[in-house]
Design a protein around this motif. Sequence first.
Motif, mmCIF file in Angstrom:
data_model
loop_
_atom_site.group_PDB
_atom_site.id
_atom_site.type_symbol
_atom_site.label_atom_id
_atom_site.label_comp_id
_atom_site.label_asym_id
_atom_site.label_seq_id
_atom_site.Cartn_x
_atom_site.Cartn_y
_atom_site.Cartn_z
ATOM 1 N N PHE A 26 0.845 -1.182 0.000
ATOM 2 C CA PHE A 26 0.000 0.000 0.000
ATOM 3 C C PHE A 26 0.890 1.245 0.000
ATOM 4 O O PHE A 26 2.096 1.159 0.219
ATOM 5 N N ILE A 27 0.257 2.392 -0.216
ATOM 6 C CA ILE A 27 0.954 3.671 -0.201
ATOM 7 C C ILE A 27 0.361 4.519 0.920
ATOM 8 O O ILE A 27 -0.838 4.782 0.947
ATOM 9 N N LYS A 34 3.889 18.266 0.106
ATOM 10 C CA LYS A 34 4.807 19.345 -0.242
ATOM 11 C C LYS A 34 6.183 19.063 0.350
ATOM 12 O O LYS A 34 6.320 18.919 1.572
ATOM 13 N N PRO A 35 7.240 18.988 -0.460
ATOM 14 C CA PRO A 35 8.582 18.664 0.040
ATOM 15 C C PRO A 35 9.093 19.650 1.096
ATOM 16 O O PRO A 35 9.795 19.262 2.021
ATOM 17 N N ASN A 36 8.738 20.943 0.955
ATOM 18 C CA ASN A 36 9.248 21.936 1.905
ATOM 19 C C ASN A 36 8.621 21.802 3.287
ATOM 20 O O ASN A 36 9.115 22.381 4.258
ATOM 21 N N GLU A 37 7.528 21.043 3.398
ATOM 22 C CA GLU A 37 6.879 20.850 4.696
ATOM 23 C C GLU A 37 7.337 19.574 5.391
ATOM 24 O O GLU A 37 7.068 19.387 6.583
ATOM 25 N N GLU A 38 8.018 18.676 4.660
ATOM 26 C CA GLU A 38 8.372 17.391 5.239
ATOM 27 C C GLU A 38 9.522 17.503 6.229
ATOM 28 O O GLU A 38 9.595 16.720 7.187
ATOM 29 N N MET A 95 6.801 6.255 9.758
ATOM 30 C CA MET A 95 6.563 7.527 9.085
ATOM 31 C C MET A 95 7.857 8.309 8.940
ATOM 32 O O MET A 95 8.112 8.943 7.896
ATOM 33 N N LEU A 96 8.724 8.282 9.966
ATOM 34 C CA LEU A 96 9.995 8.999 9.896
ATOM 35 C C LEU A 96 10.897 8.421 8.815
ATOM 36 O O LEU A 96 11.527 9.172 8.052
ATOM 37 N N VAL A 97 10.973 7.094 8.721
ATOM 38 C CA VAL A 97 11.760 6.449 7.675
ATOM 39 C C VAL A 97 11.184 6.778 6.303
ATOM 40 O O VAL A 97 11.918 7.016 5.331
ATOM 41 N N SER A 98 9.859 6.830 6.215
ATOM 42 C CA SER A 98 9.205 7.158 4.952
ATOM 43 C C SER A 98 9.568 8.558 4.488
ATOM 44 O O SER A 98 9.808 8.799 3.299
ATOM 45 N N THR A 101 13.423 8.538 3.377
ATOM 46 C CA THR A 101 13.717 7.809 2.143
ATOM 47 C C THR A 101 12.841 8.237 0.975
ATOM 48 O O THR A 101 13.069 7.787 -0.156
ATOM 49 N N GLN A 102 11.814 9.075 1.264
ATOM 50 C CA GLN A 102 10.849 9.479 0.235
ATOM 51 C C GLN A 102 10.145 8.266 -0.377
ATOM 52 O O GLN A 102 9.749 8.294 -1.545
ATOM 53 N N ASN A 103 10.028 7.216 0.393
ATOM 54 C CA ASN A 103 9.334 6.001 -0.046
ATOM 55 C C ASN A 103 8.093 5.822 0.818
ATOM 56 O O ASN A 103 8.198 5.503 2.005
ATOM 57 N N LYS A 104 6.937 6.048 0.224
ATOM 58 C CA LYS A 104 5.691 5.999 0.987
ATOM 59 C C LYS A 104 5.053 4.616 0.999
ATOM 60 O O LYS A 104 3.959 4.453 1.543
#
Length: 328
Positions: A26-27, A34-38, A95-98, A101-104
């Motif tokens: 699943f995703i 938004k990348p600037n909020e992550e 969630m932190l690892v996600s 790594t930008q892997n959802k």
Amino acid sequence: MLLSFLFPSRKVSTMVPGNQTQFAEFILLRFSEKPNEEGPLFGLFLGMYLITVLGNLLIMLVIGSDSHLHTPMYFFLSNLSFVDICVVSTTVPKMLVSILTQNKAISYAGCLAQMYFFLLFACLDNILLAAMAYDRFVAICHPLRYAAIMSPHLCNLLVLFSWIISFLNSLIHCLNVTRLSFCTDHEIQHFFCDLAEVLKLSCSDTLFNYIFIYFVIGLLGILPFTGIILSYSQICSSILKIPSAQGKYKAFSTCGSHLSIVSLFYGTEFGVYLSSSATHSSWKSTVASAMYAVVTPMLNPFIYTLRNKDIKDAFRRLISRIASSSSQ
């Protein structure tokens, strides 16, 4: 904690009877796209996670190291602190690892594991709060029989009962999910595998799943909450009968911290979550879930540390012992 799904596998889909597609993963869409909020989100949740783990570990250490706190009230509190650590460790690390790594993606087995442990510890939280309310009821309404009623044997049985009921509840929920098929949509509108959000993705008949959910809410949600309300109604009645104001304050102070945690837990879970569900907003539901799954476990140690004189005194004695041993 759950290392098996921190590193999700590649997506593979296979066909099953009925021209449905069973996804291997699943995703999880998290809070923001938004990348600037992550970056700020990562720092925020990492900070809350570390505060929660360290704060609850400190509560467990203080209770375990001080013989003055080896009572039923603090026995239940140490179990509650352990469960709070487990609740946040089920959802936040993934969630932190996600974010890093930008892997959802999360594997199907990992999603089931996360769902199972979250349901297990959330149910434990609920039942332990009811057990703590019963302990306060006996202490204030039946003080002369307190030691006889709240024996170590009964306390151990209550905790064991809580684990067994929570284990069976989460196991049945997850087994019910395994019989479902999932079609083309495999994006979970949440930061973890929430049962309600996963059921929305199924193209199978989920009527039985929802019937069982409503049954569990009535049995393991409303019933303990009703027990807490009845316990505190009797507690308030007994406190009002105490003639002196100092006696009333002393009696109420013994359950003030627990009452604060109960208000926080049910206030966030029922008030925020149910109101957001009524608006059918996935984002509001996610924020509400974060309130009782992350924020509440983080605040519990502060509530007991700041409002409980016994914990503060035991903490000072622990610091004194550490300082004495290090100076020798």
